[in-house]
Design an enzyme around this catalytic site. Structure first.
Site, PDB file in Angstrom:
ATOM      1  N   TYR A 157      28.373  -7.908  41.922  1.00 19.96           N
ATOM      2  CA  TYR A 157      29.199  -8.915  42.598  1.00 19.96           C
ATOM      3  C   TYR A 157      30.641  -8.431  42.736  1.00 19.96           C
ATOM      4  O   TYR A 157      31.233  -8.484  43.825  1.00 19.96           O
ATOM      5  CB  TYR A 157      29.171 -10.229  41.818  1.00 19.96           C
ATOM      6  N   SER A 202      37.541 -12.337  45.834  1.00 26.81           N
ATOM      7  CA  SER A 202      37.575 -12.790  44.445  1.00 26.81           C
ATOM      8  C   SER A 202      38.503 -11.894  43.639  1.00 26.81           C
ATOM      9  O   SER A 202      38.658 -10.708  43.953  1.00 26.81           O
ATOM     10  CB  SER A 202      36.170 -12.729  43.839  1.00 26.81           C
TER      11      SER A 202
END
Length: 255
Positions: A166, A153
């Site tokens: 995250y 990501s």
């Protein structure tokens, strides 16, 4: 690892795509199927959707496994290899997230950290470990390196993301990608794709993020799952690229 006898046989290269019943994973599976791969599809829960998708693609099978459980991770690889008798490509797409404001430090509990790290970092590492022998064995039959692509990501590159835990797991996955690229070369290439916002049902209600990409990114839109699948296919197709983390955010990082 002793490889079990295959349940089927194929002259096609074989790819395992984790988390492949929807979103990016499904788009990657479709793209690789269109390029001649036999597919192993996977999810944690959506069993019926996985079986239906496998039937739709044709040269595909579905295997259910919870990647938070190391026994099930090993079973997934063993069953994937047993299905076709080979494994040429591993796409570590499955991952989990928790939405926690970055300033709410107390909400980022140790349980949240452990849960995200187990699925987003430990699971890809363990799947690669379990698949290493099969991937190396495939090199001889194809005469080209095997390929691993981790779906990371942009939150692992920039100080963004649904939560600090995250983002930290994706940053760790990026570094694991580079470390394994060195360790497993030249037989196995290891790369990653780091998407920004991707248009899926999950992100449809993320109005602020949608507006940001429309107004500020040079491409003036979020990515589609097919855009990310194209980036994955590029890395799979190259026999030279390894250790790369391909940032796929429509140029938002530039502004």
């Amino acid at each position: 690892m002793t490889l079990p006898a295959p349940a089927n046989s194929t002259d096609r290269p074989v790819a395992l795509v984790t988390g492949s019943t929807s979103g990016i994973g499904a788009a990657v599976a479709r793209r690789l199927a269109s390029e001649g791969y036999a597919l192993i599809l996977h999810s944690r829960e959506s069993v019926e959707a996985g079986k239906a998708f496998a039937a739709e693609l044709g040269n595909a099978v579905y295997i259910q496994a919870d990647l938070g459980d190391d026994v099930q991770r090993g079973r997934l690889i063993a069953e994937a290899v047993a299905t076709w008798g080979r494994l040429d490509v591993l796409i570590n797409n499955a991952g989990i997230s928790r939405v926690i404001p970055h300033g709410d430090l107390a909400a980022a509990t140790p349980d949240v950290w452990h849960e995200l790290y187990e699925v987003n970092v430990v699971a890809p590492f363990r799947l690669i470990t379990e698949a290493r022998d099969a991937l190396r064995a495939a090199v001889a039959s194809r005469g080209r390196p095997a390929s691993v692509v981790n779906i990371s990501s942009h939150a692992g590159i920039r100080p963004k993301g649904a939560s600090i835990p995250y983002a930290a797991t994706k940053a760790a996955l990026n570094h694991v990608t580079k470390l394994l690229a060195v360790t497993l070369a030249p037989d196995i290439r290891v790369n990653a794709v780091a998407p920004g916002l991707v248009d899926t049902p999950l992100t449809a209600s993320w109005t602020d993020a949608q507006q940001l990409w429309k107004e500020r990114s040079p491409m003036r839109r979020a990515a589609s799952p097919a855009d990310i699948a194209q980036a994955v296919a590029l890395l799979v197709a190259s026999d030279y690229l390894t250790g790369e983390v391909l940032l796929s955010d429509g140029g938002l990082n530039l502004v």
